[in-house]
Every structure is written in C-alpha cells, then in structure tokens.
Design a protein around this motif. Sequence first.
Motif, PDB file in Angstrom:
ATOM      1  N   ASP A  91       0.807  -1.218   0.000  1.00  0.00           N
ATOM      2  CA  ASP A  91       0.000   0.000   0.000  1.00  0.00           C
ATOM      3  C   ASP A  91       0.842   1.271   0.000  1.00  0.00           C
ATOM      4  N   GLN A  92       1.945   1.255  -0.712  1.00  0.00           N
ATOM      5  CA  GLN A  92       2.806   2.424  -0.844  1.00  0.00           C
ATOM      6  C   GLN A  92       2.703   2.965  -2.270  1.00  0.00           C
ATOM      7  N   LYS A  93       2.875   4.282  -2.386  1.00  0.00           N
ATOM      8  CA  LYS A  93       2.892   4.905  -3.702  1.00  0.00           C
ATOM      9  C   LYS A  93       4.282   4.710  -4.301  1.00  0.00           C
ATOM     10  N   VAL A  94       4.331   4.219  -5.541  1.00  0.00           N
ATOM     11  CA  VAL A  94       5.590   3.990  -6.237  1.00  0.00           C
ATOM     12  C   VAL A  94       5.501   4.617  -7.624  1.00  0.00           C
ATOM     13  N   TYR A  95       6.654   4.739  -8.263  1.00  0.00           N
ATOM     14  CA  TYR A  95       6.731   5.266  -9.625  1.00  0.00           C
ATOM     15  C   TYR A  95       7.247   4.169 -10.548  1.00  0.00           C
ATOM     16  N   VAL A  96       6.579   4.019 -11.680  1.00  0.00           N
ATOM     17  CA  VAL A  96       6.985   3.032 -12.676  1.00  0.00           C
ATOM     18  C   VAL A  96       8.086   3.654 -13.521  1.00  0.00           C
ATOM     19  N   LEU A  97       9.252   3.022 -13.538  1.00  0.00           N
ATOM     20  CA  LEU A  97      10.388   3.539 -14.294  1.00  0.00           C
ATOM     21  C   LEU A  97      10.431   2.982 -15.714  1.00  0.00           C
ATOM     22  N   ARG A  98      10.167   1.676 -15.839  1.00  0.00           N
ATOM     23  CA  ARG A  98      10.203   1.041 -17.160  1.00  0.00           C
ATOM     24  C   ARG A  98       9.503  -0.308 -17.074  1.00  0.00           C
ATOM     25  N   ARG A  99       9.406  -0.942 -18.219  1.00  0.00           N
ATOM     26  CA  ARG A  99       8.788  -2.268 -18.302  1.00  0.00           C
ATOM     27  C   ARG A  99       9.778  -3.226 -18.935  1.00  0.00           C
ATOM     28  N   GLU A 100       9.953  -4.374 -18.345  1.00  0.00           N
ATOM     29  CA  GLU A 100      10.800  -5.431 -18.898  1.00  0.00           C
ATOM     30  C   GLU A 100       9.925  -6.668 -19.051  1.00  0.00           C
ATOM     31  N   GLY A 101       9.455  -6.897 -20.279  1.00  0.00           N
ATOM     32  CA  GLY A 101       8.511  -7.985 -20.510  1.00  0.00           C
ATOM     33  C   GLY A 101       7.193  -7.652 -19.846  1.00  0.00           C
ATOM     34  N   ASN A 102       6.732  -8.521 -18.948  1.00  0.00           N
ATOM     35  CA  ASN A 102       5.499  -8.273 -18.201  1.00  0.00           C
ATOM     36  C   ASN A 102       5.761  -7.799 -16.781  1.00  0.00           C
ATOM     37  N   THR A 103       6.972  -7.412 -16.497  1.00  0.00           N
ATOM     38  CA  THR A 103       7.341  -6.951 -15.161  1.00  0.00           C
ATOM     39  C   THR A 103       7.640  -5.465 -15.197  1.00  0.00           C
ATOM     40  N   LEU A 104       7.037  -4.740 -14.272  1.00  0.00           N
ATOM     41  CA  LEU A 104       7.312  -3.313 -14.148  1.00  0.00           C
ATOM     42  C   LEU A 104       8.463  -3.111 -13.171  1.00  0.00           C
ATOM     43  N   ILE A 105       9.356  -2.200 -13.504  1.00  0.00           N
ATOM     44  CA  ILE A 105      10.444  -1.831 -12.601  1.00  0.00           C
ATOM     45  C   ILE A 105      10.006  -0.539 -11.918  1.00  0.00           C
ATOM     46  N   VAL A 106       9.896  -0.602 -10.596  1.00  0.00           N
ATOM     47  CA  VAL A 106       9.340   0.517  -9.826  1.00  0.00           C
ATOM     48  C   VAL A 106      10.354   1.025  -8.803  1.00  0.00           C
ATOM     49  N   ALA A 107      10.118   2.256  -8.359  1.00  0.00           N
ATOM     50  CA  ALA A 107      10.915   2.853  -7.291  1.00  0.00           C
ATOM     51  C   ALA A 107       9.962   3.587  -6.359  1.00  0.00           C
ATOM     52  N   SER A 108      10.282   3.563  -5.068  1.00  0.00           N
ATOM     53  CA  SER A 108       9.414   4.219  -4.084  1.00  0.00           C
ATOM     54  C   SER A 108       9.658   5.726  -4.069  1.00  0.00           C
ATOM     55  N   GLU A 109       8.771   6.458  -3.420  1.00  0.00           N
ATOM     56  CA  GLU A 109       8.923   7.905  -3.282  1.00  0.00           C
ATOM     57  C   GLU A 109      10.197   8.241  -2.508  1.00  0.00           C
ATOM     58  N   ALA A 110      10.513   7.405  -1.519  1.00  0.00           N
ATOM     59  CA  ALA A 110      11.709   7.648  -0.707  1.00  0.00           C
ATOM     60  C   ALA A 110      12.975   7.571  -1.562  1.00  0.00           C
TER      61      ALA A 110
END
Length: 179
Positions: free
Chosen positions: A156-175
């Motif tokens: 339940d944290q807000k994250v940012y989607v950086l890119r997509r690799e296949g069907n997996t999203l690479i995300v990073a947190s606000e922190a």
Amino acid sequence: MLYNIYFPWLMMTTESGFLFTPPWFWLISGLVLIIGDILFFKKLSPNFRFIGVSMGVGAIFVATVLWRSGIYFGIKWEHLMYDEFETQIFYWMGVSLSLIIWIRPVLIPRKKFTIQAAQEATTLTEILPGKPGRVLYEGSSWQASCANAEGAIAADQKVYVLRREGNTLIVASEAFFNN
C-alpha cells in the motif's frame, strides 16, 4: 496480329475473333482487386487493408499457372474453356489465404505499447529485494520488481513506474527519489 506474337499465352483467336480465356479472366480479376484496394485504401478499416491486394496477387498467380500449364500441356482454350473452374477457384482461394495469413501482417504497422516514465502506481504486496511483488497500475495488477536492489517497498505504498521489462514493471518508491 502482333498480339499473337507477343501475348500468345493470353490470347487465343478463333474464326470469330478474340476468345476470353481463363488466364484473361484471372488476370483482369487480379488487376481489378489490386486497383480497387489501392483506390479505397484510406477508406478501408485497418483490419481489411491489403486483403484485396493479397487476393489480386493470388488471381494473377493463378493466371500465370494457367498460362504456363496451357503452354506446357498445349491446352486449346476453345475446346476446354472453363472445365475445372471450381479447381481454379479453390486454388485461387488457397493462394490468397496463404498471402493474407503470411504476407499481410508484414505490411501492417503494429502499434508499440510503451509505458511513460515515472507514472504512479500502488503496491499491492510487499516487494522484497530481488523478489517480485504486485502493483496496481492503471487499474490492473502487474508483477513488479524494485529498481533499488537493496531496498524493500511495503504494501500500500505509492511507487513510480520507471520502465517495463517484458510483463514486469520496474518501480521505485517515493523515498528513492527524496534521497
């Protein structure tokens, strides 16, 4: 009678004049299909583009086969004319269907789906370092991995989607962006 010298494969003459032979039929049909598809290309739905061209090329192919077989076997069209016309139609349908299945997809440009950088998403499960988790992105659940190999992201944290690799999203947190 120069056309008999240059086009003996398409024209047969009888005492009454010109004889409309099956190679002529398939050649004219193919040209009409190709020209019709080209003329109405913009008005056709993208799902139906290049079908007329494929069918026209198939008809020209059948005309060529009939012409070559007429020369090879010495067919006199005034005696045979349209015998086995069902076989010609079946052959044309097979060639046209093959072109539609294998060649047409090459001609139609595909839309590429890209994820815009730094779109917001919400984690559904905890994302541990080196392990996949789940995020809610644009109303769908996606598999996601953390961009930071040492960091973990809680549920339940807000994250940012950086890119997509296949069907997996690479995300990073606000922190990750605040540091």
